[in-house]
Design a protein around this motif. Structure first.
Motif, PDB file in Angstrom:
ATOM      1  N   ASN A   1     -58.924  69.594  -0.706  1.00 27.55           N
ATOM      2  CA  ASN A   1     -59.153  71.003  -1.034  1.00 27.55           C
ATOM      3  C   ASN A   1     -59.952  71.707   0.058  1.00 27.55           C
ATOM      4  OD1 ASN A   1     -57.809  70.810  -3.469  1.00 27.55           O
ATOM      5  ND2 ASN A   1     -59.660  70.435  -4.668  1.00 27.55           N
TER       6      ASN A   1
ATOM      7  N   GLY B   1     -58.697  74.717   2.490  1.00 28.96           N
ATOM      8  CA  GLY B   1     -59.424  75.966   2.633  1.00 28.96           C
ATOM      9  C   GLY B   1     -59.768  76.268   4.079  1.00 28.96           C
TER      10      GLY B   1
ATOM     11  N   GLN C   1     -57.026  79.680  -4.102  1.00 31.62           N
ATOM     12  CA  GLN C   1     -57.090  78.334  -4.671  1.00 31.62           C
ATOM     13  C   GLN C   1     -55.799  77.986  -5.405  1.00 31.62           C
ATOM     14  OE1 GLN C   1     -60.765  77.018  -6.557  1.00 31.62           O
ATOM     15  NE2 GLN C   1     -61.889  78.668  -5.558  1.00 31.62           N
TER      16      GLN C   1
ATOM     17  N   SER D   1     -54.297  75.008  -3.741  1.00 37.89           N
ATOM     18  CA  SER D   1     -55.044  73.752  -3.782  1.00 37.89           C
ATOM     19  C   SER D   1     -55.355  73.341  -5.220  1.00 37.89           C
ATOM     20  CB  SER D   1     -56.327  73.871  -2.957  1.00 37.89           C
ATOM     21  OG  SER D   1     -57.112  74.976  -3.390  1.00 37.89           O
TER      22      SER D   1
ATOM     23  N   ASP E   1     -61.265  82.100   2.082  1.00 34.99           N
ATOM     24  CA  ASP E   1     -60.630  80.790   2.018  1.00 34.99           C
ATOM     25  C   ASP E   1     -61.584  79.676   2.418  1.00 34.99           C
ATOM     26  OD1 ASP E   1     -58.312  81.943   1.183  1.00 34.99           O
ATOM     27  OD2 ASP E   1     -57.231  81.722   3.063  1.00 34.99           O
TER      28      ASP E   1
ATOM     29  N   GLY F   1     -64.086  79.342  -0.283  1.00 32.58           N
ATOM     30  CA  GLY F   1     -63.351  78.828  -1.432  1.00 32.58           C
ATOM     31  C   GLY F   1     -63.039  77.347  -1.301  1.00 32.58           C
ATOM     32  N   GLY F   2     -62.722  76.896  -0.080  1.00 37.39           N
ATOM     33  CA  GLY F   2     -62.474  75.475   0.143  1.00 37.39           C
ATOM     34  C   GLY F   2     -63.713  74.637  -0.109  1.00 37.39           C
TER      35      GLY F   2
END
Length: 494
Positions: A70, A74, A312, A315, A448, A451-452
């Motif tokens: 993940n 991201g 997301q 992922s 991103d 978020g990752g």
């Protein structure tokens, strides 16, 4: 396609050039189709990337832990958009938008062809090439779309919405193709399909380039003389420093996938901060441009917060679909990647409606208001996702849960993404035309990347989705309170 009379003097048109594309300048068709095939390649690979990273080696994957996959996803998605910033600069100062799009498309195609090689070593070099190529193509093709319209035309948002349909047409078809290939042939076959799609993009762009006339043919502010020498000296110094940092990390044993991903995530945030500081310190900005940039910071933060949750889908939500959704219809179990096509098909349906709505509302509804609405819809989507995760504790859930989640996200996206592209071209200072499109994509990069990092801690449980969902709704409500202030800073731009 509709063929109508082009309004006299429309940007991007020439005397006697009467053909239009959905009522817009004819050159939009070339940019539309190029973006459509480029997005086919991008979303086709993206739909199966996390599934490939987490699949066991025996099943043709890399066998990575979900949290690491993940975070890598991201970081990759963030870098794709981060490189839009130097990509815009290269167009502005060196080669122009048109050649930037062409060269970027070629590099992207090479990246996908490398990933198609059935070997573990091929993945990371392929991703790097895709990142570099997308940085050249993505901001500059959007700049060329903006060049087709007057700066404050109410048709501008509608034109970007039509362009956005091209993005999502490619994004809809791609997971259906690559998802089936990944499940029934191999992941690398899916990557090969993405490579072929990008090849179509390049060929179509070359064939249709005559419609572009002088659009993007030359850099807007060419880098010459002593400034050129100083700039390239600084670039080489930066490359040298980066090489030294990588060498030190390798010698200290810090050069792991996780450490590099973490470093890239926070580097992305730092780039955004530094670039905004650089713009505000530029003495060439007028008072009006400086005020508009203050408004743009607010919109940037709202957009980054939106993408933190929204992206997301590839992922965390993709893994949820793979493990927790009942995907069997009769005797057929469809690939988890197919649910990645739900979002773009909803946008294909909604984009022309949104475009018509913005034209009808005109200047009565402001861009800050649209951003606030987008954040609220995005938050509601994850609040609904929390309910789906709760139901999945005891049994496989219906794919309708994810379809409803994506529908809410699409409503939010249509209020932010095409509108944000258009607004960026309106608020851009004269010296930062293409670079501002790059900066707009950096908002996605920041979202991103963060978020990752956040997704590393996802266990697929309801609390994860609920916390992020409530936070986004509260931010959206707060954004409504700042609407009047942001509009004042925009100095006449609606």
């Amino acid at each position: 396609m509709s063929i109508t009379q082009t309004p006299s003097g429309a940007p991007g048109s020439a005397p006697g050039d009467e053909a239009t594309f959905f009522g817009h300048p004819r050159a939009l068709s070339t940019l539309f189709l190029t973006e459509m095939w480029e997005r086919f390649s991008f979303y086709g690979m993206k739909a199966i990337l996390v599934l490939f990273l987490t699949a066991s080696v025996a099943n043709g994957g890399l066998g990575m832990a979900e949290g690491s996959a993940n975070a890598l996803f991201g970081a990759y998605a963030g870098l794709v958009y981060l490189t839009a910033l130097p990509g815009g600069w290269i167009a502005d100062r060196l080669i122009g938008a048109r050649r930037s799009v062409l060269y970027g498309g070629i590099v992207i195609a090479l990246g996908h062809y490398v990933m198609a090689v059935p070997a573990d070593w091929s993945v990371f070099p392929g991703l790097i090439l895709i990142v570099l190529g997308t940085g050249l193509l993505k901001p500059n093709i959007s700049t060329m779309v903006g060049n087709l319209y007057e700066k404050d035309s109410v048709r501008r948002d509608a034109g970007f919405s039509v362009f956005y349909m091209g993005i999502n047409l490619g994004a809809f078809v791609a997971p259906l193709v690559t998802g089936w290939l990944a499940d029934h042939v191999s992941y690398h076959a899916g990557f090969a399909a993405a490579a072929i799609g990008m090849t179509f993009a390049v060929v179509q762009y070359v064939i249709g380039s005559k419609r572009l006339k002088e659009n993007g043919a030359a850099p807007t502010h060419p880098l010459v003389g002593a400034e050129r020498k100083r700039t390239f000296r600084s670039i080489w110094i930066g490359v040298g420093v980066a090489a030294v940092v990588i060498l030190i990390m390798a010698l200290l044993g810090w050069l792991s996938v996780n450490s590099v991903v973490d470093l890239l995530a926070w580097f992305t945030v730092a780039v955004a901060v530094v670039y905004f500081v650089r713009i505000f310190l530029d003495k060439r900005l007028t008072e009006v441009e400086r005020s508009r940039m203050k408004a743009y910071i607010w919109l940037f933060v709202f957009a980054a917060s939106f993408w933190l949750i929204y992206d997301q889908a590839g992922s965390v939500l993709n893994q949820f679909a793979d493990k927790n959704v009942d995907r069997t219809v009769g005797n057929f179990t469809f690939p988890a990647a197919w649910l990645q096509s739900v979002n773009p098909i909803l946008i294909i349906i909604g984009a022309p409606l949104a475009g018509a709505l913005w034209v009808k509302l005109g200047h009565r509804v402001s861009t800050p208001w649209k951003f606030a609405v987008g954040l609220i819809f995005n938050g509601l989507s994850f609040m609904l996702m929390a309910a789906a995760a709760q139901a999945a504790v005891s049994h496989l859930v219906s794919p309708l849960w994810l379809i409803a989640v994506y529908a809410l996200q699409v409503a939010g996206e249509l209020a932010i993404s095409p509108v944000g592209l258009s607004m960026t071209t309106k608020l851009a200072p004269a010296w930062y035309a293409s670079q501002m499109l790059g900066l707009w994509f950096v908002s996605t990069a920041v979202g991103d990347a963060i978020g990752g990092q956040v997704a590393k801690f996802s266990d697929g449980g309801p609390s994860y989705f609920l916390i992020l969902g409530v936070a986004s709704v509260l931010l959206g409500l707060g954004a409504f309170g700042f609407t009047r202030h942001i509009k004042a800073l925009m100095r006449g731009i609606h």
